[in-house]
Scaffold this active site. Sequence first.
Site, PDB file in Angstrom:
ATOM      1  N   ASP A   1       0.818  -1.260   0.085  1.00 19.74           N
ATOM      2  CA  ASP A   1       0.057   0.072   0.026  1.00 19.74           C
ATOM      3  C   ASP A   1       0.831   1.264  -0.090  1.00 19.74           C
ATOM      4  O   ASP A   1       1.775   1.499   0.750  1.00 19.74           O
ATOM      5  CB  ASP A   1      -0.837  -0.051   1.108  1.00 19.74           C
ATOM      6  N   HIS A   2       0.746   2.143  -1.165  1.00 24.02           N
ATOM      7  CA  HIS A   2       1.319   3.424  -0.904  1.00 24.02           C
ATOM      8  C   HIS A   2       3.010   3.263  -1.050  1.00 24.02           C
ATOM      9  O   HIS A   2       3.616   3.851  -0.289  1.00 24.02           O
ATOM     10  CB  HIS A   2       0.982   4.315   0.129  1.00 24.02           C
TER      11      HIS A   2
ATOM     12  N   GLY B   1      -7.706   8.248   6.894  1.00 25.10           N
ATOM     13  CA  GLY B   1      -8.108   8.430   8.333  1.00 25.10           C
ATOM     14  C   GLY B   1      -9.581   8.445   8.552  1.00 25.10           C
ATOM     15  O   GLY B   1     -10.365   8.231   7.801  1.00 25.10           O
TER      16      GLY B   1
ATOM     17  N   GLY C   1      -9.285   5.531   1.215  1.00 25.04           N
ATOM     18  CA  GLY C   1      -9.772   6.329   2.227  1.00 25.04           C
ATOM     19  C   GLY C   1     -11.479   6.068   2.125  1.00 25.04           C
ATOM     20  O   GLY C   1     -12.238   6.888   2.379  1.00 25.04           O
TER      21      GLY C   1
ATOM     22  N   SER D   1     -13.044   3.973   4.600  1.00 28.01           N
ATOM     23  CA  SER D   1     -13.558   3.487   5.724  1.00 28.01           C
ATOM     24  C   SER D   1     -15.014   3.843   5.924  1.00 28.01           C
ATOM     25  O   SER D   1     -15.237   5.434   5.446  1.00 28.01           O
ATOM     26  CB  SER D   1     -12.774   3.651   6.886  1.00 28.01           C
TER      27      SER D   1
ATOM     28  N   ASP E   1      -9.095   0.609   6.353  1.00 25.23           N
ATOM     29  CA  ASP E   1      -7.991   0.300   7.573  1.00 25.23           C
ATOM     30  C   ASP E   1      -8.518   0.943   8.881  1.00 25.23           C
ATOM     31  O   ASP E   1      -8.881   0.257   9.585  1.00 25.23           O
ATOM     32  CB  ASP E   1      -6.731   1.063   6.982  1.00 25.23           C
TER      33      ASP E   1
HETATM   34 ZN   LIG Z   1      -4.548   5.055   0.262  1.00 23.46          ZN
END
Ligand SMILES: [Zn+2]
Length: 307
Positions: free
Chosen positions: A82-83, A181, A211, A213, A255
């Site tokens: 990831d990233h 986040g 992003g 979630s 996440d």
């Molecule tokens: Zn990401």
Amino acid sequence: MLVSGSEILLKAHKEGYGVGAFNFVNFEMLNAIFNAALEANSPIIVQASEGAIKYMGIDMAVGLVQILSKRYPQIPVALNLDHGTSFESCKKAIDAGFTSVMIDASHHPFEENVAMTKEVVQYAHSKGVSVEAELGRLMGIEDNISVDEKDAVLVNPDEAEEFVKETKVDYLAPAIGTSHGAFKFKGEPKLDFARLQEVKRRTNIPLVLHGASAIPQYVREAFLATGGDLKGSKGVPFEFLQEAVKGGINKVNIDTDLRIAFMAEVRRVANEDPTQFDLRKFFTPGMQAMQKVIVERMQVLGSAGKA
Ligand SMILES: [Zn+2]
């Protein structure tokens, strides 16, 4: 069975559903993800960031996934970086056994993003590994944002088409208004679905939502009930996730939800029994809470029953 990212995502692209890409930093998170996949009979993408790799060691990250994918051969699983921030980082992951890597050069100028992605694609494809890249900036957008501001932040469909042609990347994360986040939107949640559909039409490859979630109400409440504080956090509502899948999203990164669900249980056990110090008494309910969130997400995204 451990397979490439494309093997999982091309099927999702053809059949029009989304597959959760769940981050892990230890055995407990990974175990919850696999148990959810078994319960829902769903393919999974599990992913580790560079930070998670530093925390576990790259051999541990790969080893855990290899052991569990061997234990449950009926579940198609891809292991994604990831990233990834550089060619070197992606190469390390590929050489260690990752079956998918993301090269995130989206903060660089377009030409540089193309060049870095191309280099990773060439190496990855020579090893049978798939590649994800990103275009635009992950940032919440608001109603009163101007068209110019939007264009500066979100993916440009012309660029997306050119980018995919030039780099031969396997799947693309187009920025359409989500952010990382727990604090995704200042006002009402808002995503640019028209832009998403245009990118899908022009590229015709699997697309990725970062992003993503949702912070479901029961997860939020469980965390707050133990004295936790999520301040003004806001997730992406389930309806938005489903609309995004309809618009061409096939990989959905999750996440934050997993962390909150797990830590709510750890907090609960700690509050209920201050004398408790057996790790398993904290982590077992943590894994179960996480599993419930993941199974529900598989149902929302449509990957349940697709293993
Ligand atoms: Zn990401």
